[in-house]
Scaffold this motif. Sequence first.
Motif, mmCIF file in Angstrom:
data_model
loop_
_atom_site.group_PDB
_atom_site.id
_atom_site.type_symbol
_atom_site.label_atom_id
_atom_site.label_comp_id
_atom_site.label_asym_id
_atom_site.label_seq_id
_atom_site.Cartn_x
_atom_site.Cartn_y
_atom_site.Cartn_z
ATOM 1 N N ALA A 1 12.100 11.497 -10.397
ATOM 2 C CA ALA A 1 10.770 11.154 -9.897
ATOM 3 C C ALA A 1 10.192 9.969 -10.659
ATOM 4 C CB ALA A 1 9.843 12.365 -10.005
ATOM 5 N N ALA A 2 10.408 9.931 -11.965
ATOM 6 C CA ALA A 2 9.900 8.815 -12.771
ATOM 7 C C ALA A 2 10.584 7.510 -12.381
ATOM 8 C CB ALA A 2 10.103 9.101 -14.254
ATOM 9 N N ALA A 3 11.903 7.543 -12.191
ATOM 10 C CA ALA A 3 12.632 6.334 -11.797
ATOM 11 C C ALA A 3 12.157 5.838 -10.435
ATOM 12 C CB ALA A 3 14.133 6.605 -11.775
ATOM 13 N N LEU A 4 11.974 6.752 -9.506
ATOM 14 C CA LEU A 4 11.481 6.362 -8.183
ATOM 15 C C LEU A 4 10.054 5.827 -8.260
ATOM 16 C CD1 LEU A 4 12.996 9.243 -6.055
ATOM 17 C CD2 LEU A 4 13.416 6.794 -5.692
ATOM 18 N N SER A 5 9.245 6.403 -9.144
ATOM 19 C CA SER A 5 7.877 5.924 -9.302
ATOM 20 C C SER A 5 7.849 4.498 -9.830
ATOM 21 C CB SER A 5 7.100 6.850 -10.244
ATOM 22 O OG SER A 5 5.790 6.375 -10.434
ATOM 23 N N VAL A 6 8.679 4.212 -10.822
ATOM 24 C CA VAL A 6 8.749 2.854 -11.368
ATOM 25 C C VAL A 6 9.247 1.883 -10.302
ATOM 26 C CG1 VAL A 6 9.972 1.389 -13.034
ATOM 27 C CG2 VAL A 6 8.992 3.569 -13.767
ATOM 28 N N LEU A 7 10.256 2.294 -9.550
ATOM 29 C CA LEU A 7 10.775 1.451 -8.480
ATOM 30 C C LEU A 7 9.680 1.172 -7.443
ATOM 31 C CD1 LEU A 7 13.536 0.186 -7.903
ATOM 32 C CD2 LEU A 7 14.111 2.215 -6.578
ATOM 33 N N ALA A 8 8.937 2.211 -7.058
ATOM 34 C CA ALA A 8 7.846 2.032 -6.092
ATOM 35 C C ALA A 8 6.752 1.129 -6.653
ATOM 36 C CB ALA A 8 7.264 3.390 -5.705
ATOM 37 N N LEU A 9 6.464 1.245 -7.945
ATOM 38 C CA LEU A 9 5.457 0.389 -8.565
ATOM 39 C C LEU A 9 5.887 -1.079 -8.520
ATOM 40 C CD1 LEU A 9 2.787 0.150 -10.082
ATOM 41 C CD2 LEU A 9 4.059 0.541 -12.207
ATOM 42 N N ILE A 10 7.158 -1.334 -8.768
ATOM 43 C CA ILE A 10 7.674 -2.706 -8.658
ATOM 44 C C ILE A 10 7.474 -3.214 -7.231
ATOM 45 C CG2 ILE A 10 9.775 -4.120 -8.686
ATOM 46 C CD1 ILE A 10 10.697 -2.300 -11.057
ATOM 47 N N GLY A 11 7.768 -2.362 -6.260
ATOM 48 C CA GLY A 11 7.556 -2.739 -4.864
ATOM 49 C C GLY A 11 6.098 -3.010 -4.545
ATOM 50 N N ALA A 12 5.211 -2.205 -5.121
ATOM 51 C CA ALA A 12 3.779 -2.399 -4.872
ATOM 52 C C ALA A 12 3.271 -3.688 -5.493
ATOM 53 C CB ALA A 12 2.991 -1.211 -5.419
ATOM 54 N N LEU A 13 3.752 -4.002 -6.674
ATOM 55 C CA LEU A 13 3.287 -5.206 -7.370
ATOM 56 C C LEU A 13 3.905 -6.485 -6.802
ATOM 57 C CD1 LEU A 13 3.334 -3.901 -11.047
ATOM 58 C CD2 LEU A 13 1.350 -4.202 -9.547
ATOM 59 N N HIS A 14 5.138 -6.415 -6.386
ATOM 60 C CA HIS A 14 5.835 -7.614 -5.911
ATOM 61 C C HIS A 14 5.739 -7.786 -4.399
ATOM 62 C CE1 HIS A 14 9.083 -10.413 -4.910
ATOM 63 N NE2 HIS A 14 8.923 -10.870 -6.142
ATOM 64 N N GLY A 15 5.708 -6.698 -3.660
ATOM 65 C CA GLY A 15 5.702 -6.780 -2.203
ATOM 66 C C GLY A 15 7.090 -7.079 -1.669
ATOM 67 N N LEU A 16 7.154 -7.312 -0.395
ATOM 68 C CA LEU A 16 8.439 -7.628 0.224
ATOM 69 C C LEU A 16 8.917 -9.005 -0.230
ATOM 70 C CD1 LEU A 16 7.783 -6.391 3.860
ATOM 71 C CD2 LEU A 16 9.424 -5.436 2.240
ATOM 72 N N PRO A 17 10.204 -9.132 -0.505
ATOM 73 C CA PRO A 17 10.720 -10.460 -0.859
ATOM 74 C C PRO A 17 10.459 -11.435 0.284
ATOM 75 C CG PRO A 17 12.351 -8.767 -1.322
ATOM 76 C CD PRO A 17 11.235 -8.106 -0.559
ATOM 77 N N GLY A 18 9.950 -12.612 -0.047
ATOM 78 C CA GLY A 18 9.608 -13.599 0.974
ATOM 79 C C GLY A 18 10.797 -14.434 1.396
ATOM 80 N N GLY A 19 11.099 -14.410 2.669
ATOM 81 C CA GLY A 19 12.118 -15.256 3.259
ATOM 82 C C GLY A 19 13.505 -15.171 2.659
ATOM 83 N N PRO A 20 14.014 -13.952 2.416
ATOM 84 C CA PRO A 20 15.355 -13.885 1.854
ATOM 85 C C PRO A 20 16.399 -14.303 2.892
ATOM 86 C CG PRO A 20 14.624 -11.687 2.452
ATOM 87 C CD PRO A 20 13.460 -12.638 2.688
ATOM 88 N N ALA B 1 0.828 -1.208 0.000
ATOM 89 C CA ALA B 1 0.000 0.000 0.000
ATOM 90 C C ALA B 1 0.864 1.261 0.000
ATOM 91 C CB ALA B 1 -0.944 -0.010 1.202
ATOM 92 N N ALA B 2 1.879 1.286 0.844
ATOM 93 C CA ALA B 2 2.780 2.446 0.906
ATOM 94 C C ALA B 2 3.531 2.612 -0.414
ATOM 95 C CB ALA B 2 3.768 2.296 2.059
ATOM 96 N N SER B 3 3.949 1.502 -1.007
ATOM 97 C CA SER B 3 4.654 1.565 -2.290
ATOM 98 C C SER B 3 3.725 2.045 -3.400
ATOM 99 C CB SER B 3 5.236 0.199 -2.646
ATOM 100 O OG SER B 3 6.240 -0.173 -1.734
ATOM 101 N N GLY B 4 2.480 1.586 -3.378
ATOM 102 C CA GLY B 4 1.509 2.049 -4.377
ATOM 103 C C GLY B 4 1.240 3.537 -4.254
ATOM 104 N N ALA B 5 1.054 4.004 -3.015
ATOM 105 C CA ALA B 5 0.833 5.434 -2.795
ATOM 106 C C ALA B 5 2.064 6.236 -3.223
ATOM 107 C CB ALA B 5 0.516 5.691 -1.321
ATOM 108 N N SER B 6 3.245 5.716 -2.925
ATOM 109 C CA SER B 6 4.483 6.388 -3.324
ATOM 110 C C SER B 6 4.605 6.433 -4.839
ATOM 111 C CB SER B 6 5.698 5.671 -2.724
ATOM 112 O OG SER B 6 5.667 5.723 -1.320
ATOM 113 N N ALA B 7 4.233 5.349 -5.510
ATOM 114 C CA ALA B 7 4.311 5.308 -6.976
ATOM 115 C C ALA B 7 3.416 6.377 -7.599
ATOM 116 C CB ALA B 7 3.923 3.921 -7.493
#
Length: 175
Positions: A123-142, A78-84
């Motif tokens: 801003a565009a690069a950060l937005s794309v990065l945030a969108l990746i975070g929103a779509l993928h979420g936190l990496p599971g069990g790294p 949610a935070a990543s989506g809002a940031s994106a």
Amino acid sequence: MTALLAGVAAVAVPLVLLASVYGHARRPGMLASALRAHGTVPRALAGPAAAAVVAAEALAGAAGATALLLQVDGPMRAASGASAVLLALYAAYATYVSRTRHDAPCGCAGAGTPMTGWVAGRAAALSVLALIGALHGLPGGPSAYESFIAVTAGLGFAVLLWTLPSAMIERRSAG
């Protein structure tokens, strides 16, 4: 690779947003002054608009940082989506201002950087990065190693993107 980018996003995006809030707190009138120079909002609304922008950055940055520290996926998405969304709006705004108001100040994070295409690109690069975070979420069990790489890369991305507009200014000496 997507998990690494999501990990980088989880570190870099909240860090850049919170660093921006810190910069605005150090120089509180700079963003409102820049908004007046941009001519995009009525002069009387520049102060409230600046306060709203800083509040949005603070909320998105703090939510992302808290979700990262607590390792909770839903709030991080949610935070990543809002940031994106916020950063995409910044990219569009910076593109417009840099094309219509030459030599206007950015007002970004209380810095004296002029509004250029590099501000929009950041801003565009950060937005794309945030969108990746929103779509993928936190990496599971790294593993500890994978977490170290993601955090280190996230810090590196944050520093590079933070300094990009200032680094790309061509300064000319008098004489």
